[in-house]
Design a protein around this motif. Structure first.
Motif, PDB file in Angstrom:
ATOM      1  N   LYS A   8      48.301  30.166  40.878  1.00 41.55           N
ATOM      2  CA  LYS A   8      48.050  31.512  41.387  1.00 41.55           C
ATOM      3  C   LYS A   8      47.969  32.502  40.228  1.00 41.55           C
ATOM      4  CE  LYS A   8      50.501  30.593  45.750  1.00 41.55           C
ATOM      5  NZ  LYS A   8      49.423  30.770  46.708  1.00 41.55           N
ATOM      6  N   ASP A  39      44.118  41.031  40.183  1.00 41.23           N
ATOM      7  CA  ASP A  39      44.577  40.071  39.167  1.00 41.23           C
ATOM      8  C   ASP A  39      44.184  40.496  37.745  1.00 41.23           C
ATOM      9  OD1 ASP A  39      45.155  38.583  41.485  1.00 41.23           O
ATOM     10  OD2 ASP A  39      43.257  37.479  41.354  1.00 41.23           O
ATOM     11  N   TRP A  51      51.948  30.527  31.540  1.00 43.36           N
ATOM     12  CA  TRP A  51      50.793  31.258  32.083  1.00 43.36           C
ATOM     13  C   TRP A  51      49.574  30.951  31.233  1.00 43.36           C
ATOM     14  CZ3 TRP A  51      51.758  34.228  36.433  1.00 43.36           C
ATOM     15  CH2 TRP A  51      53.115  34.446  36.740  1.00 43.36           C
ATOM     16  N   HIS A  77      49.309  31.378  36.714  1.00 42.82           N
ATOM     17  CA  HIS A  77      50.551  30.618  36.674  1.00 42.82           C
ATOM     18  C   HIS A  77      50.217  29.132  36.643  1.00 42.82           C
ATOM     19  CE1 HIS A  77      54.487  29.153  38.491  1.00 42.82           C
ATOM     20  NE2 HIS A  77      54.822  29.762  37.362  1.00 42.82           N
ATOM     21  N   VAL A  87      57.505  36.966  41.497  1.00 42.65           N
ATOM     22  CA  VAL A  87      57.463  36.928  40.035  1.00 42.65           C
ATOM     23  C   VAL A  87      58.756  37.556  39.536  1.00 42.65           C
ATOM     24  CG1 VAL A  87      56.304  37.804  37.963  1.00 42.65           C
ATOM     25  CG2 VAL A  87      54.949  37.007  39.903  1.00 42.65           C
ATOM     26  N   LEU A 141      48.647  36.240  38.293  1.00 40.74           N
ATOM     27  CA  LEU A 141      49.542  37.383  38.194  1.00 40.74           C
ATOM     28  C   LEU A 141      48.837  38.591  38.804  1.00 40.74           C
ATOM     29  CD1 LEU A 141      52.321  38.307  36.996  1.00 40.74           C
ATOM     30  CD2 LEU A 141      50.992  39.144  35.029  1.00 40.74           C
ATOM     31  N   SER A 169      57.482  32.505  37.582  1.00 40.68           N
ATOM     32  CA  SER A 169      57.184  32.475  39.009  1.00 40.68           C
ATOM     33  C   SER A 169      57.471  31.080  39.542  1.00 40.68           C
ATOM     34  CB  SER A 169      55.726  32.866  39.283  1.00 40.68           C
ATOM     35  OG  SER A 169      55.514  33.028  40.675  1.00 40.68           O
ATOM     36  N   CYS A 187      52.379  36.734  42.631  1.00 42.37           N
ATOM     37  CA  CYS A 187      51.333  35.762  42.333  1.00 42.37           C
ATOM     38  C   CYS A 187      50.493  35.591  43.596  1.00 42.37           C
ATOM     39  CB  CYS A 187      51.928  34.430  41.904  1.00 42.37           C
ATOM     40  SG  CYS A 187      52.167  34.272  40.136  1.00 42.37           S
TER      41      CYS A 187
END
Length: 218
Positions: free
Chosen positions: A114, A144, A83, A109, A70, A116, A56, A133
């Motif tokens: 942010k 999320d 991540w 991320h 993403v 996923l 991302s 994100c």
């Protein structure tokens, strides 16, 4: 490469837990399962079929939700593909605990902070479930949340182990394929969610900085 891992390790050391150690790992060529993945580890997820990394960057989708895009990224050395594995709020899991099959997790991320995320917006190329994100350190919701499903008999997540991530709200599996973007991320491929279990929704944890396993989790 080594400098990148060193900088990442320093970042984790300062921002996650000053008393924790770490293990750096690269994707194994042998296909053998590697080190234990724990909460707090920063990993790259490799799409098994295409070998692209989940990725991302601070570029919004031009359709759908308009949230941060993403994609699947073809290169190995890119900090936008890291991540951080986090538990969902309200659970007892802590940094260094093993991530068990069936656990509900979040992936943050590393660079933009942010989460996923997925929802019912259509993905830009295939029209499947959009994966984006969203949020920040203090803004996270059930969009999320992802269920970790380990393929085979493994009970805890390890590097190079075949896994699926199923979105809790939509039941879509994290998915990618060889359909590539031409504009927002030229050469990168679409990441989306689909509700069918297919070969294209299998992922492996590859390169990363792994927080050592807590003694209580062994």
């Amino acid at each position: 490469m080594a400098l990148g891992f060193f900088c990442l390790a320093i970042f984790l050391y300062l921002s996650l837990d000053p008393d924790s150690g770490y293990t750096t790992a690269s994707a194994a060529a042998s296909g053998k399962e590697g080190v234990e993945i724990t909460y707090g580890s920063a990993i790259k997820l490799m799409h098994e079929k295409t070998k692209f990394r989940l990725h991302s960057h601070d570029v919004p989708y031009g359709s759908g939700s308009g949230q941060q895009s993403v994609t699947g990224f073809p290169g190995v050395v890119d900090s936008n593909s890291y991540w951080i594995v986090k538990p969902v709020p309200g659970t007892t899991e802590k940094q260094g605990d093993a991530v068990k099959s069936g656990a509900t997790i979040r992936l943050q991320h590393m660079k933009t902070r942010k989460w996923l995320h997925s929802h019912l917006h259509a993905s830009p190329i295939s029209g499947n479930l959009e994966v984006s994100c969203f949020g920040d350190e203090t803004n996270s919701d059930t969009g999320d949340h992802w269920k970790l499903i380990i393929e085979g008999s493994g009970k805890t997540w390890k590097q190079d182990q075949r896994v699926r991530l199923q979105h809790i709200d939509t039941s879509g599996y994290l998915h990618s394929h060889d359909k590539k973007y031409q504009r927002i991320a030229g050469g990168q491929q679409e990441v989306c969610g689909i509700r069918e279990k297919k070969a294209d929704n299998v992922w492996l944890a590859a390169e990363g900085v792994y927080i050592p396993l807590n003694e209580s989790s062994k």
